[in-house]
Design a protein around this motif. Sequence first.
Motif: not given
Length: 255
Positions: A169-182
């Motif tokens: 994915a391009t053009d997103i802010d990498p330093d404010n993303l929710r990350l979940r492992t399921i």
Amino acid sequence: MKFVRFEYEGAIAHGALHDEEIVELQGSILDSRQETGRKLRLSDVRLLPPILPTKIVCIGQNYLEHIAEIGATPPDEPLYFLKPPSSLVGTGDAIIYPHIATRVDYEGELAVVIGKEMKNVSRADAADYILGYSCFNDVTERDLVNVKPLNLTLGKSFDTFSALGPCIATDIDPDNLRLRTILNGKTVQDASTHDCVFDVATILSFLSERLTLCPGDIVTTGTPVGIAPMKPGDVIEVEIEKIGKLSNVVRSPAA
Ligand code: MG
């Protein structure tokens, strides 16, 4: 934009993903991509790792609560190690549980995909060298990593231990993303990349002063608190906001 790499009727191509439709691309997604005019349904193709890197550079110990859970102290500078490209698999592929393994952990992480050669680049300029972002599972044989002296290569370099996808994915802010492992439908890691000790620009600038990052290389950003083992038959997913969900099944070698 979301880039995918896929196999369809025996041929491999890149594409731009728009919801459930893929617009096929030709040329390099790094610098010369063009639409071919062909459109495919996502459900009709087999997704592959979205890029083939020359190396996978992983950051360890980059979330404070994870550092505490493994009994470490926060590093003064980014701690990094390498995983071989031969460990790479895509979404939908199996993670093979090595027959010599005793504890195989998931580690959900944000991956950065390098867009152009990067050497001695300042933190302020780092973003110019990024193609985009993907989900990564830094699969780890914990008991082998924890031998003394610490040897990350032993526990992290097995075939299938680097799961990457489903897209870039391009053009997103990498330093404010929710990350979940399921794991088997249950959320086991839930964090924001905002909580990383070292942000993406700091990591890339630091690395670029030590090795050349090549177009297509993968740099991962560490895993948050909540690591735990998997077993054959488990379904493990890493989902990151604005990117998508990476999904893999753990299989024994004989399966
Ligand atoms: Mg990791």
